[in-house]
Scaffold this motif. Structure first.
Motif, PDB file in Angstrom:
ATOM      1  N   ILE A  20      16.937  53.649 -31.933  1.00 51.60           N
ATOM      2  CA  ILE A  20      17.684  54.570 -30.962  1.00 51.60           C
ATOM      3  C   ILE A  20      18.973  54.734 -31.000  1.00 51.60           C
ATOM      4  N   ARG A  21      19.222  55.979 -31.350  1.00 49.96           N
ATOM      5  CA  ARG A  21      20.839  56.362 -31.690  1.00 49.96           C
ATOM      6  C   ARG A  21      21.459  56.968 -30.482  1.00 49.96           C
ATOM      7  N   GLY A  22      22.862  56.957 -30.584  1.00 53.11           N
ATOM      8  CA  GLY A  22      23.499  57.763 -29.668  1.00 53.11           C
ATOM      9  C   GLY A  22      24.416  57.051 -28.404  1.00 53.11           C
ATOM     10  N   ASP A  23      23.948  55.770 -28.347  1.00 56.19           N
ATOM     11  CA  ASP A  23      24.840  54.938 -27.483  1.00 56.19           C
ATOM     12  C   ASP A  23      26.052  54.212 -28.199  1.00 56.19           C
ATOM     13  N   ARG A  24      27.157  54.144 -27.275  1.00 56.79           N
ATOM     14  CA  ARG A  24      28.445  53.779 -27.526  1.00 56.79           C
ATOM     15  C   ARG A  24      29.014  52.767 -26.627  1.00 56.79           C
ATOM     16  N   LYS A  25      30.007  52.045 -27.112  1.00 58.45           N
ATOM     17  CA  LYS A  25      30.796  51.036 -26.166  1.00 58.45           C
ATOM     18  C   LYS A  25      32.140  51.045 -26.792  1.00 58.45           C
ATOM     19  N   ILE A  26      32.963  50.616 -25.687  1.00 63.68           N
ATOM     20  CA  ILE A  26      34.444  50.716 -26.054  1.00 63.68           C
ATOM     21  C   ILE A  26      34.929  49.652 -26.865  1.00 63.68           C
ATOM     22  N   ASP A  27      35.655  49.928 -27.825  1.00 65.43           N
ATOM     23  CA  ASP A  27      36.107  49.011 -28.878  1.00 65.43           C
ATOM     24  C   ASP A  27      37.461  48.510 -28.184  1.00 65.43           C
ATOM     25  N   PRO A  28      37.552  47.240 -27.885  1.00 63.47           N
ATOM     26  CA  PRO A  28      38.699  46.631 -27.259  1.00 63.47           C
ATOM     27  C   PRO A  28      40.035  46.772 -27.850  1.00 63.47           C
ATOM     28  N   ILE A  29      39.969  46.542 -29.179  1.00 63.62           N
ATOM     29  CA  ILE A  29      41.351  46.596 -30.117  1.00 63.62           C
ATOM     30  C   ILE A  29      41.743  48.145 -30.333  1.00 63.62           C
ATOM     31  N   GLU A  30      40.865  49.059 -30.557  1.00 68.23           N
ATOM     32  CA  GLU A  30      41.176  50.244 -30.752  1.00 68.23           C
ATOM     33  C   GLU A  30      41.462  51.175 -29.327  1.00 68.23           C
ATOM     34  N   ALA A  31      40.669  50.678 -28.351  1.00 66.85           N
ATOM     35  CA  ALA A  31      41.208  51.147 -27.001  1.00 66.85           C
ATOM     36  C   ALA A  31      42.701  50.703 -26.665  1.00 66.85           C
TER      37      ALA A  31
ATOM     38  N   VAL B  72      30.804  60.452 -18.386  1.00 72.81           N
ATOM     39  CA  VAL B  72      30.343  59.117 -18.794  1.00 72.81           C
ATOM     40  C   VAL B  72      31.424  58.122 -18.305  1.00 72.81           C
ATOM     41  N   PRO B  73      31.716  57.767 -16.840  1.00 72.76           N
ATOM     42  CA  PRO B  73      32.659  56.751 -16.536  1.00 72.76           C
ATOM     43  C   PRO B  73      32.884  55.493 -17.233  1.00 72.76           C
ATOM     44  N   ASP B  74      31.815  54.974 -17.729  1.00 74.39           N
ATOM     45  CA  ASP B  74      31.726  53.732 -18.491  1.00 74.39           C
ATOM     46  C   ASP B  74      32.655  53.650 -19.727  1.00 74.39           C
ATOM     47  N   LEU B  75      32.891  55.095 -20.265  1.00 74.42           N
ATOM     48  CA  LEU B  75      33.824  54.966 -21.490  1.00 74.42           C
ATOM     49  C   LEU B  75      35.253  55.477 -21.228  1.00 74.42           C
ATOM     50  N   ARG B  76      35.454  55.167 -19.902  1.00 73.34           N
ATOM     51  CA  ARG B  76      36.924  55.462 -19.771  1.00 73.34           C
ATOM     52  C   ARG B  76      37.819  54.521 -20.173  1.00 73.34           C
TER      53      ARG B  76
END
Length: 556
Positions: free
Chosen positions: A169-180, A272-276
Motif C-alpha cells: 500500500i503506497r502513498g504514505d509519508r512521514k517526516i524525516d527528522p534530519i531533513e526537516a 495534511v497537518p501531520d506533515l507540517r
C-alpha cells in the motif's frame, strides 16, 4: 543457393515495474520466430524502462542509423508497439525502413503493412491516452486522501504498508527528522536576510546532501513561486498538499516533458497537518520577503525574471569545474557553480566583463580560427580520405552497373527464346526473378548516386575571414543583427575560461565547430544555395574539433 535474409531484433519494456527479464523474454520469442521464418539474426537492439511514446531511445536510434547502411533486411519485434506507441513515430519508422527495402516482422502481427501502421498505430495511441486518464484518476484519489501522488519531497520519507494479502500500500509519508531540520534552517536563514546563493554555499560547505543526492543550488531553494517549485515555495511544509498544479506534456521535437501551469480550479488541495514542518509565522516571513523582491520598475518577481541572452551566453564554460559562465552582475560574467554552490565545488571566482569577452572572442574568431597552415593540412588529408572512400563506392557502383547490364541481357535472351518458340512456362520463373533483381538494382543505384571527387578551395581561410568580418559589422545593423548573431554563435562549440596564475585573470580558449566554419567558408557569393553547400562538404558536419593550430590563449 539463396542466402537467408539478415534480421535484427528490437526489444523494449517501458517501466521500472517490469523485469529486466522481460527483454530476454522478448528476444527469445523473436529468435524462435526468426528461426521458423528462416531468418539469420545478426544483431539485437533494446531499450530498458523507456516509454514507447518517444523516439528518444538509444536502442531505436542506433537501429535507424544502422538501417541507413543496409546491413540488414528485416526488423523483428514481439509486437508493433515495442517499436513505438506513437502513431506518427511508428509511421515514420515504417517509411524509413521501407525506403531502404527493410521489412518489419513481428511475432504478434507477422509481416507489417500500411494497414497495420494505420490501425495498430491508432490503437496504441488510444491505449496511451486511456492509460494516462486512468493513471491521473488513481493519483487524484491518492491526493484527495492526503497521500503522496508521486515523487518524494525533501524532508519526508515514503512509507510502504502491506495489506492482508501482502500487497504493498503506497502513498504514505512521514517526516524525516534530519531533513526537516535542514528545511527549518533554510527558512530561518532566508527570513533573516541570507540570499539563496549564500544559504546553498553554507549547506554545501557543511557537507549536507541536497534533494537530488548532490549539492545545493540557488534554484533548488527559490524555484518558481507561481509554480510552487523550490524548497521555499513548498506548501507541504505547512501541512497543505497541492496536487495537479502543473501538467506535463511531451515536446514532439525533443521527446522531453515540458511543464505547464494548470488553472487553479483544477488543483487538488488537501490539509495534511501531520506533515507540517514550518510554523505559520516563519512561512509568512519568507513570503513577505519574497513579495518585496521585485525587479526595479517592474511587477515581475526576481525569481521569474529572465535576462536577455547575450552574444555568447550558453557557450561559456569554466575551465576549473566545467560549469557554465553566466552574468554575475550587470556587466560581467563569472562561474555559476562557484557562486551558486560555493568554493567546495569550484574556486574560480574570477570575472570578465561582457564587452571585453565579446571583443576578444570576435577577434579570435576572425584571426585565430581557420589558421591557413593547419587548414591546408586538413584539406589535403580530408580530401584524400574522402576520395579514397568514394573510390571504393565507385567500385561498388561499377559492380552494380555490370550486374544490372547482365540482368537486362539475360532477361532479353529469355524474351528472344520465347520468340524462337521456347514455351513461356519453362522460363517464366526465371524471367520474374530477373525482373525483380533489375528493379532492386535500379532502386539501389538511385538511392546511392555516383560519387564525385571532393576538392576544398585553397583560399578557404581568406574567404572565411572576410565573411566573419562582414558578420561582425552586421551586429551593429538592426536588420541583420539577429541573423549575424546566430551565425557567429554557430561557429563556436565552447568558450572555456581558465584562471591563470599568479594574476588570477582569465585565459580564453576558443573551440570552433569545424562543420560550421567550413560551411561559412564554402558559401558562394552567387546563387549557390544551402543544398550545394551541403553537397560540397558532404559528411563534414559529423566532425567537431578545435579548428586551427594551437593559439596562445587570450588573457584578460
Amino acid at each position: 543457393m539463396t542466402q537467408p535474409l539478415r534480421a535484427v531484433i528490437y526489444a523494449r519494456f517501458s517501466t521500472d515495474m517490469q523485469r529486466d527479464a522481460s527483454i530476454d523474454d522478448q528476444i527469445r520469442s523473436c529468435r524462435e520466430h526468426a528461426k521458423r521464418q528462416g531468418l539469420n539474426v545478426i544483431e539485437v537492439y533494446s531499450d530498458k524502462a523507456i516509454s514507447g511514446a518517444s523516439l528518444m531511445r538509444s536502442g531505436i536510434q542506433k537501429l535507424l542509423r544502422d538501417a541507413q547502411g543496409n546491413v540488414f533486411d528485416v526488423v523483428s519485434s514481439e509486437a508493433l508497439d515495442r517499436l513505438s506507441r506513437n502513431q506518427a513515430d511508428i509511421a515514420a519508422i515504417f517509411q524509413k525502413l521501407q525506403f531502404r527495402g527493410i521489412m518489419i516482422e513481428t511475432v504478434s502481427e507477422a509481416m507489417i503493412s500500411e494497414m497495420h501502421i494505420g490501425l495498430k498505430g491508432t490503437m496504441n495511441s488510444l491505449f496511451i491516452k486511456d492509460l494516462a486518464i486512468k493513471t491521473h484518476r488513481g493519483l487524484k484519489g491518492r491526493a484527495l486522501a492526503g497521500k503522496s501522488a508521486g515523487g518524494k519531497a525533501f524532508g519526508y520519507q515514503n512509507v510502504i504498508h502491506y495489506d492482508a494479502s501482502g500487497e504493498p500500500i503506497r502513498g504514505d509519508r512521514k517526516i524525516d527528522p534530519i531533513e526537516a531540520d535542514v528545511v527549518r534552517r533554510i527558512f530561518t536563514d532566508y527570513a533573516a536576510g541570507l540570499s539563496p546563493r549564500k544559504i546553498a554555499e553554507k549547506l554545501n560547505e557543511g557537507g549536507i546532501t541536497g534533494p537530488t543526492g548532490r549539492g545545493w543550488g540557488t534554484s533548488t531553494l527559490h524555484g518558481n513561486r507561481e509554480r510552487g517549485t523550490g524548497i521555499l515555495n513548498n506548501e507541504l511544509y505547512i501541512g497543505r498538499q497541492i496536487w495537479n498544479r502543473l501538467a506535463y506534456v511531451k515536446d514532439p521535437d525533443t521527446g522531453k516533458r515540458v511543464s505547464r501551469l494548470n488553472p487553479e480550479a483544477d488543483w487538488v488541495i488537501t490539509d495534511v497537518p501531520d506533515l507540517r514542518i514550518i510554523d505559520d509565522a516563519l512561512w509568512d516571513a519568507v513570503r513577505a520577503r519574497q513579495g518585496a523582491m521585485k525587479v526595479k520598475n517592474s511587477d515581475v518577481p526576481i525569481w521569474d525574471r529572465r535576462r536577455p541572452r547575450t552574444l555568447f551566453s550558453g557557450l561559456m564554460a569554466c575551465g576549473c569545474c566545467g560549469g557554465g559562465f553566466s552574468k554575475v552582475n550587470k556587466n560581467s560574467f563569472g562561474c555559476s557553480i562557484a557562486r551558486n554552490k560555493g568554493k567546495a565545488y569550484c574556486t574560480n571566482m574570477a570575472m570578465i566583463s561582457q564587452v571585453e569577452l565579446e571583443e576578444l572572442v570576435l577577434k579570435a574568431l576572425q584571426d585565430n580560427l581557420m589558421d591557413e597552415d593547419a587548414l591546408k593540412v586538413f584539406c589535403e588529408e580530408y580530401a584524400k580520405e574522402r576520395n579514397r572512400l568514394q573510390a571504393t563506392a565507385s567500385q561498388n557502383r561499377s559492380a552494380l552497373e555490370k550486374e544490372l547490364a547482365k540482368t537486362k541481357a539475360d532477361h532479353a535472351k529469355l524474351v528472344d527464346a520465347i520468340i524462337a518458340g521456347v514455351p513461356a512456362e519453362q522460363v517464366k520463373d526465371k524471367m520474374i526473378a530477373l525482373d525483380a533483381r533489375r528493379i532492386e538494382l535500379e532502386a539501389q543505384m538511385e538511392r546511392d548516386p555516383a560519387p564525385s571527387p571532393i576538392r576544398l578551395h585553397p583560399k578557404l581561410a581568406e574567404t572565411y575571414r572576410d565573411k566573419v568580418a562582414t558578420l561582425i559589422r552586421q551586429l551593429q545593423e538592426p536588420d541583420g543583427m539577429l541573423e549575424a548573431k546566430g551565425a557567429l554563435r554557430g561557429l563556436i562549440d565552447r568558450i572555456v575560461l581558465q584562471p591563470t596564475k599568479p594574476d588570477g585573470k582569465l585565459a580564453i580558449h576558443l573551440e570552433g565547430a569545424l562543420a560550421q566554419l567550413l560551411i561559412l567558408s564554402l558559401g558562394s557569393k552567387g546563387n549557390q544555395g544551402p543544398r550545394s553547400k551541403s553537397q560540397a562538404i558532404d559528411n563534414i558536419d559529423e566532425l567537431v574539433l578545435v579548428a586551427g593550430r594551437p593559439q596562445p590563449p587570450q588573457s584578460t
